[in-house]
Design a protein around this motif. Structure first.
Motif, PDB file in Angstrom:
ATOM      1  N   GLU A 267       1.038  -1.321   0.196  1.00  0.00           N
ATOM      2  CA  GLU A 267      -0.002  -0.030  -0.073  1.00  0.00           C
ATOM      3  C   GLU A 267       0.768   1.169  -0.081  1.00  0.00           C
ATOM      4  N   GLN A 268       1.883   1.172   0.670  1.00  0.00           N
ATOM      5  CA  GLN A 268       2.890   2.326   0.780  1.00  0.00           C
ATOM      6  C   GLN A 268       3.602   2.549  -0.478  1.00  0.00           C
ATOM      7  N   LYS A 269       3.940   1.539  -0.959  1.00  0.00           N
ATOM      8  CA  LYS A 269       4.596   1.564  -2.314  1.00  0.00           C
ATOM      9  C   LYS A 269       3.770   2.126  -3.418  1.00  0.00           C
ATOM     10  N   ALA A 270       2.466   1.820  -3.378  1.00  0.00           N
ATOM     11  CA  ALA A 270       1.663   2.309  -4.461  1.00  0.00           C
ATOM     12  C   ALA A 270       1.426   3.901  -4.202  1.00  0.00           C
ATOM     13  N   GLU A 271       1.318   4.114  -3.075  1.00  0.00           N
ATOM     14  CA  GLU A 271       1.303   5.696  -2.613  1.00  0.00           C
ATOM     15  C   GLU A 271       2.263   6.268  -3.148  1.00  0.00           C
ATOM     16  N   LEU A 272       3.413   5.747  -2.786  1.00  0.00           N
ATOM     17  CA  LEU A 272       4.851   6.567  -3.338  1.00  0.00           C
ATOM     18  C   LEU A 272       5.092   6.683  -4.527  1.00  0.00           C
ATOM     19  N   ASN A 273       4.391   5.485  -5.376  1.00  0.00           N
ATOM     20  CA  ASN A 273       4.619   5.628  -6.863  1.00  0.00           C
ATOM     21  C   ASN A 273       3.522   6.468  -7.301  1.00  0.00           C
ATOM     22  N   PHE A 274       2.374   6.651  -6.793  1.00  0.00           N
ATOM     23  CA  PHE A 274       1.664   7.938  -7.208  1.00  0.00           C
ATOM     24  C   PHE A 274       2.035   9.152  -7.062  1.00  0.00           C
ATOM     25  N   ILE A 275       2.724   9.404  -5.796  1.00  0.00           N
ATOM     26  CA  ILE A 275       3.141  10.589  -5.682  1.00  0.00           C
ATOM     27  C   ILE A 275       4.398  11.193  -6.458  1.00  0.00           C
ATOM     28  N   LYS A 276       5.468  10.047  -6.644  1.00  0.00           N
ATOM     29  CA  LYS A 276       6.250  10.054  -7.760  1.00  0.00           C
ATOM     30  C   LYS A 276       6.083  10.443  -8.944  1.00  0.00           C
ATOM     31  N   LEU A 277       4.847   9.738  -9.479  1.00  0.00           N
ATOM     32  CA  LEU A 277       4.322   9.993 -10.901  1.00  0.00           C
ATOM     33  C   LEU A 277       3.783  11.316 -10.910  1.00  0.00           C
ATOM     34  N   GLU A 278       3.283  11.846  -9.974  1.00  0.00           N
ATOM     35  CA  GLU A 278       2.590  13.161  -9.982  1.00  0.00           C
ATOM     36  C   GLU A 278       3.596  14.142 -10.082  1.00  0.00           C
ATOM     37  N   LYS A 279       4.706  13.894  -9.469  1.00  0.00           N
ATOM     38  CA  LYS A 279       5.755  15.019  -9.258  1.00  0.00           C
ATOM     39  C   LYS A 279       6.526  14.977 -10.552  1.00  0.00           C
ATOM     40  N   LEU A 280       6.653  13.711 -11.287  1.00  0.00           N
ATOM     41  CA  LEU A 280       7.399  13.768 -12.521  1.00  0.00           C
ATOM     42  C   LEU A 280       6.504  14.662 -13.620  1.00  0.00           C
ATOM     43  N   LYS A 281       4.960  14.446 -13.389  1.00  0.00           N
ATOM     44  CA  LYS A 281       4.338  15.078 -14.287  1.00  0.00           C
ATOM     45  C   LYS A 281       4.401  16.454 -14.242  1.00  0.00           C
ATOM     46  N   SER A 282       4.300  16.899 -12.952  1.00  0.00           N
ATOM     47  CA  SER A 282       4.603  18.255 -12.493  1.00  0.00           C
ATOM     48  C   SER A 282       5.742  18.997 -12.884  1.00  0.00           C
ATOM     49  N   LYS A 283       6.927  18.248 -12.977  1.00  0.00           N
ATOM     50  CA  LYS A 283       8.370  18.684 -13.550  1.00  0.00           C
ATOM     51  C   LYS A 283       8.095  18.880 -14.991  1.00  0.00           C
ATOM     52  N   ALA A 284       7.341  17.754 -15.512  1.00  0.00           N
ATOM     53  CA  ALA A 284       7.198  17.913 -17.218  1.00  0.00           C
ATOM     54  C   ALA A 284       6.539  19.341 -17.410  1.00  0.00           C
ATOM     55  N   GLU A 285       5.390  19.729 -16.736  1.00  0.00           N
ATOM     56  CA  GLU A 285       4.542  20.820 -16.950  1.00  0.00           C
ATOM     57  C   GLU A 285       5.044  22.048 -16.849  1.00  0.00           C
TER      58      GLU A 285
END
Length: 379
Positions: A267-285
């Motif tokens: 569960e924690q891994k899935a949450e971290l992956n989600f946060i990481k994904l959002e961070k990468l998308k934000s960096k791209a934007e």
């Protein structure tokens, strides 16, 4: 023929014999005695080890009923020597091999299994059956085998005469020419075998069936008996004791505690992956490219992370977008782009030492170059 003292007494630890031959054998010596208590390698079992006077017996082999002792130094022909068996090794092998006979005999009786393979060495015992056995069947075999140990059933090893042999219903992996040695276990099994065995099943102590694997329509079983089974239990007990202490739970509940821990970690891994994904998308934007081809360096990104970021950059800004992350020998990379990507990547591979490829607007791999070289190239 060498007289086989181990046939008469499997518990014989010391004997005297006459040296008949002694010849150079590679870097060692091959010694032939008139009689021996050393069991040679045969029937899937490694040979005994020990000493002949001051010579160390490294291996023992049999050929044409002559038993050859491979030693680390020569022995004088015609002299009488004293042989001493490494009995701890011998007894360990007897425990394992005798346990295998009990298990094979029970599997044959209960489920019609034929033993088609056996291997016994210092660290492993495996036996192969021609039929697959379920977990419930294996548990039944193991229970019945240990019941024979607790009842201390007798082992009787002997050479029947040819007439008696014809009327015996015994197991054998192959046709045997000449005298056949029978190992008979009280109310359990009768099998042809040349190896030393215990006198009673109680000397085995314990029989434990361990790992299994499917094998050519049958099953291969790893077995441990006697001192090996005890050592295996002690090692696993120490491990389960540590695990239960670390998880602050009882030994009987460690499996459930580990399941709960794994669920929490997932569960924690899935949450971290989600946060990481959002961070990468934000960096791209937030990235503002100056031209249609751009390069971005990011630390500690996996190939999957690079793919997410490069794809987000391309979808947000178009053009050709490369993201790289440094490794020991070079840079991991992912490049996303439009129809011009194929031509760009071909030139990229021509300019640098590149391993990788891809399709559908995305390429990835490793490039072996310095950061400065890559920055200059993209400029």
């Amino acid at each position: 023929m060498t007289e086989k003292l181990y046939d008469k007494d499997s518990f014989l630890k010391e004997f005297t014999a006459t040296v008949l031959e002694c010849e150079q054998y590679h870097d060692n010596w091959s010694v032939l005695l008139d009689k021996t208590a050393f069991f040679p390698e045969a029937g899937g079992q490694k040979s005994d080890k020990g000493n002949l006077d001051n010579a160390t017996v490294l291996d023992v082999q049999i050929a044409d009923e002559k038993i050859y002792h491979i030693t680390d130094c020569p022995l004088p022909v015609g002299e009488t020597v004293t042989g001493v068996i490494d009995f701890n090794r011998r007894f360990d092998f007897m425990q394992q091999h005798s346990a295998e006979h009990i298990v094979s005999g029970i599997a044959h009786c209960l489920f019609g299994c034929e033993n088609v393979g056996f291997h016994l060495s210092e660290d492993i015992v495996t036996l192969d059956f021609d039929k697959y056995l379920t977990e419930e069947q294996l548990e039944k075999i193991e229970f019945s085998a240990n019941e024979r140990v607790f009842r201390n059933v007798a082992f009787n090893c002997y050479y029947p005469d040819s007439e008696t042999l014809k009327n015996l219903n015994y197991r054998s992996k192959k046709e045997i020419e000449g005298a056949v040695r029978i190992v008979e276990i009280e109310n359990t099994d009768m099998c042809a075998c040349c190896a030393p065995h215990v006198k009673t099943a109680g000397q085995i102590g314990l029989i434990k069936l361990l790992a299994t694997e499917k094998l050519r329509g049958g099953i291969r079983i790893e077995l441990k008996a006697g001192n090996r089974a005890l050592a295996d239990y002690n090692e696993k007990y120490r491990n389960i004791l540590q695990i239960s202490s670390l998880l602050a739970t009882s030994q009987s509940e460690t499996a459930e505690a580990v399941k709960r821990l794994l669920n929490t970690l997932n569960e924690q891994k899935a949450e971290l992956n989600f946060i990481k994904l959002e961070k990468l998308k934000s960096k791209a934007e937030s990235f503002v490219p100056e031209k249609d081809i751009s390069l971005m360096f990011e630390d500690n990104l996996s190939v999957k992370d690079l793919q997410v970021l490069a794809d987000a950059l391309h979808k947000t800004h178009g053009g050709i977008r490369a993201v790289l992350s440094e490794t020991e020998n070079g840079f991991l990379f992912c490049i996303c782009g439009d129809t011009a990507l194929d031509e760009f990547f071909q030139e990229f591979k021509t300019s640098f030492n590149v391993k990788g490829g891809g399709r559908n607007g995305m390429v990835q791999g490793t490039v072996f170059a310095s950061k400065n070289e890559l920055e200059e190239y993209f400029k």
